[in-house]
Design a protein around this motif. Sequence first.
Motif, PDB file in Angstrom:
ATOM      1  N   MET A   1      -6.480  -0.987  22.715  1.00  0.00           N
ATOM      2  CA  MET A   1      -7.251  -1.110  21.782  1.00  0.00           C
ATOM      3  C   MET A   1      -8.446  -0.427  22.331  1.00  0.00           C
ATOM      4  N   ASN A   2      -8.867  -0.486  23.530  1.00  0.00           N
ATOM      5  CA  ASN A   2      -9.665   0.397  24.154  1.00  0.00           C
ATOM      6  C   ASN A   2      -9.686   1.734  23.940  1.00  0.00           C
ATOM      7  N   ILE A   3      -8.515   2.307  24.019  1.00  0.00           N
ATOM      8  CA  ILE A   3      -8.522   3.526  23.938  1.00  0.00           C
ATOM      9  C   ILE A   3      -8.464   3.817  22.568  1.00  0.00           C
ATOM     10  N   LYS A   4      -8.148   3.413  21.716  1.00  0.00           N
ATOM     11  CA  LYS A   4      -8.041   3.641  20.337  1.00  0.00           C
ATOM     12  C   LYS A   4      -9.537   3.801  19.703  1.00  0.00           C
ATOM     13  N   ASN A   5     -10.440   2.824  20.270  1.00  0.00           N
ATOM     14  CA  ASN A   5     -11.638   2.772  19.923  1.00  0.00           C
ATOM     15  C   ASN A   5     -12.606   4.188  20.530  1.00  0.00           C
ATOM     16  N   LEU A   6     -12.094   4.543  21.823  1.00  0.00           N
ATOM     17  CA  LEU A   6     -12.762   5.761  22.096  1.00  0.00           C
ATOM     18  C   LEU A   6     -12.434   6.997  21.642  1.00  0.00           C
ATOM     19  N   ILE A   7     -11.219   7.141  21.244  1.00  0.00           N
ATOM     20  CA  ILE A   7     -10.555   8.345  20.687  1.00  0.00           C
ATOM     21  C   ILE A   7     -11.336   8.317  19.203  1.00  0.00           C
ATOM     22  N   SER A   8     -11.433   7.259  18.476  1.00  0.00           N
ATOM     23  CA  SER A   8     -11.722   7.137  17.308  1.00  0.00           C
ATOM     24  C   SER A   8     -13.279   7.413  17.198  1.00  0.00           C
ATOM     25  N   HIS A   9     -14.029   7.106  18.072  1.00  0.00           N
ATOM     26  CA  HIS A   9     -15.614   7.036  17.883  1.00  0.00           C
ATOM     27  C   HIS A   9     -16.617   7.964  18.844  1.00  0.00           C
TER      28      HIS A   9
END
Length: 268
Positions: free
Chosen positions: A167-175
Amino acid sequence: MKILNKEELQIAEGVLLKHFPRSLKVYGFIYGINRNKPSTLEIVVDAWPDFKVIICRPDPKVTYYSMDEQILRKMLTEENAVDWSTSFLIGGFDASHATMLKGVSSDRRVNNKVYTMVHLLYLPDSSHLPTPAADSDLESRISSLNLSHIDLVNHTWKFGGNKQGYMNIKNLISHFPSCCITDGQGQPVSWILVYDYCALGLLYTLPGHRGRGYAKVLISTMARRLHTDGYPVYCFIEEENMVSYKLFKNLGFVEDPSYRAAWFEFNF
């Protein structure tokens, strides 16, 4: 103690800019919030507008910048600036505050331990960045990460490998910005991301692709991009990671030699 609103966060960003490099982590969080990056953080200060302490909470990873240790101690002991009943980290703080933090946690009968000690490296000016050798083939393989790469990054991240890491990496890649070098099939073999506090991180090259200078290319490319877009350019390097420390120093990153940052874990 006061919770800052949207307009006050804009002002706080400008104040923290004057206290680089020690204010960089809190500045990075506020920089993101002020540009509508997703965040659950609440930003509190001891006073307004002439604050001496600013704290990002209530994420389990608390962050603060303090210009007055006595005021900080008062906020932690008398004003419930953090929730001592829960398990949390204070990350990226001035290591000179360690004795005070240990004392406060002891008074609260809360255990604590040093999680890590780090160098804070930053790049004041991207114009001095060396330009690593990159032929046209390599340049054509420089790209950005996308959501299909989350599992790959999560699997190789030292703090990942689980659902929270995903979830952390998803947030970073997304934003937030990212940069990678791909192989002939378009799959990333080396990459770097930006944390939600705007620091460079998660730099990694797959073992079979090391020794080709990919890390230098990624750091230089990302640093220039961040400077162009107005981001701060900095990173935290663990004290024992001399390979990364030398890599960033050789690329022009500097530090305040009198300063160390630390991560402490409490109530674990």
